[in-house]
Design an enzyme around this catalytic site. Structure first.
Site, PDB file in Angstrom:
ATOM      1  N   LYS A   9       0.830  -1.200   0.000  1.00  0.00           N
ATOM      2  CA  LYS A   9       0.000   0.000   0.000  1.00  0.00           C
ATOM      3  C   LYS A   9       0.879   1.270   0.000  1.00  0.00           C
ATOM      4  CE  LYS A   9      -3.890  -2.310   2.335  1.00  0.00           C
ATOM      5  NZ  LYS A   9      -4.872  -2.244   3.454  1.00  0.00           N
ATOM      6  N   TYR A  49     -12.045  -1.773  -3.880  1.00  0.00           N
ATOM      7  CA  TYR A  49     -12.607  -2.055  -2.556  1.00  0.00           C
ATOM      8  C   TYR A  49     -14.132  -1.979  -2.545  1.00  0.00           C
ATOM      9  CZ  TYR A  49      -8.261  -2.395   0.179  1.00  0.00           C
ATOM     10  OH  TYR A  49      -7.074  -2.810   0.729  1.00  0.00           O
ATOM     11  N   ASN A 112      -1.898  -0.192   6.938  1.00  0.00           N
ATOM     12  CA  ASN A 112      -1.367  -1.473   7.411  1.00  0.00           C
ATOM     13  C   ASN A 112      -0.514  -2.196   6.365  1.00  0.00           C
ATOM     14  OD1 ASN A 112      -3.423  -2.246   5.739  1.00  0.00           O
ATOM     15  ND2 ASN A 112      -4.624  -3.326   7.281  1.00  0.00           N
ATOM     16  N   HIS A 115      -2.006  -5.510   1.325  1.00  0.00           N
ATOM     17  CA  HIS A 115      -3.295  -6.150   1.043  1.00  0.00           C
ATOM     18  C   HIS A 115      -3.016  -7.562   0.561  1.00  0.00           C
ATOM     19  CE1 HIS A 115      -7.228  -7.007  -0.658  1.00  0.00           C
ATOM     20  NE2 HIS A 115      -6.574  -7.543  -1.665  1.00  0.00           N
ATOM     21  N   GLU A 126      -9.375 -10.089  -8.116  1.00  0.00           N
ATOM     22  CA  GLU A 126      -8.407  -9.035  -7.776  1.00  0.00           C
ATOM     23  C   GLU A 126      -7.173  -9.083  -8.688  1.00  0.00           C
ATOM     24  OE1 GLU A 126      -9.644  -8.518  -3.086  1.00  0.00           O
ATOM     25  OE2 GLU A 126      -7.633  -9.254  -3.560  1.00  0.00           O
TER      26      GLU A 126
END
Ligand code: UDP
Ligand code: MG
Length: 141
Positions: A9, A49, A112, A115, A126
């Site tokens: 990310k 998302y 975080n 993914h 995805e």
């Protein structure tokens, strides 16, 4: 051989820990079958998302995901969906196990670092969101 989508990310790329994350995959016998760096638009982040569109964190999450470049990867290996989720650690880094990527590097439940797809179905959709079949390499025997 199973495949999964991994994303480093914007926080992970921006803080210069992409190499460390990729190194953990390689050290655990996971093959990088495809990789690209890109900077998503808000629309692309919302599309990715979409499953979370009704959640209270959706706006903030999609703003974050298009705040800087990301590294999208196709990871390949036996049981790699679960293996990657184990290496990542829990969504909330405060609950993540010792030695996981999120425990070691995440700063926030949102920021975080990584993914990872959570099932074979999401892995397929995805991966296709970021890669066409010509961009995914076969292992050299
Ligand atoms: N997230 C957040 N707040 C929450 C839960 C999730 O900001 O309370 C963010 C976080 O970046 C997470 C992403 O939304 O990684 C997707 O949430 P999910 O529950 O799918 O977690 P993951 O599969 O990434 O562990
Ligand atoms: Mg998820």
């Amino acid at each position: 051989m199973e495949q999964t989508l991994s994303i480093i990310k914007p926080d992970g790329v921006g803080r210069g820990i992409a190499g460390e994350v990729i190194s953990r995959f390689e050290k655990n016998g996971i093959r990088i079958a495809a990789v690209k760096m890109l900077h998503m638009t808000k629309a692309q982040a919302k599309g990715f998302y979409d499953v979370h569109r009704e959640r209270p964190f959706f706006e903030s999450l999609t703003d974050f995901m298009c705040s800087g470049p990301i590294i999208a990867m196709v990871l390949e290996g036996e049981n790699v969906i679960e293996k990657n989720r184990t290496l990542m650690g829990a969504t909330n880094f405060k609950e993540a196990a010792e030695g996981t990527i999120r425990k070691d590097f995440a700063t926030d439940i949102e920021k975080n670092v990584v993914h990872g797809s959570d099932s074979p179905e999401t892995a397929t959709t995805e991966i296709a969101y970021f890669f066409n079949k010509f961009e995914i390499t076969d292992a050299v025997s």
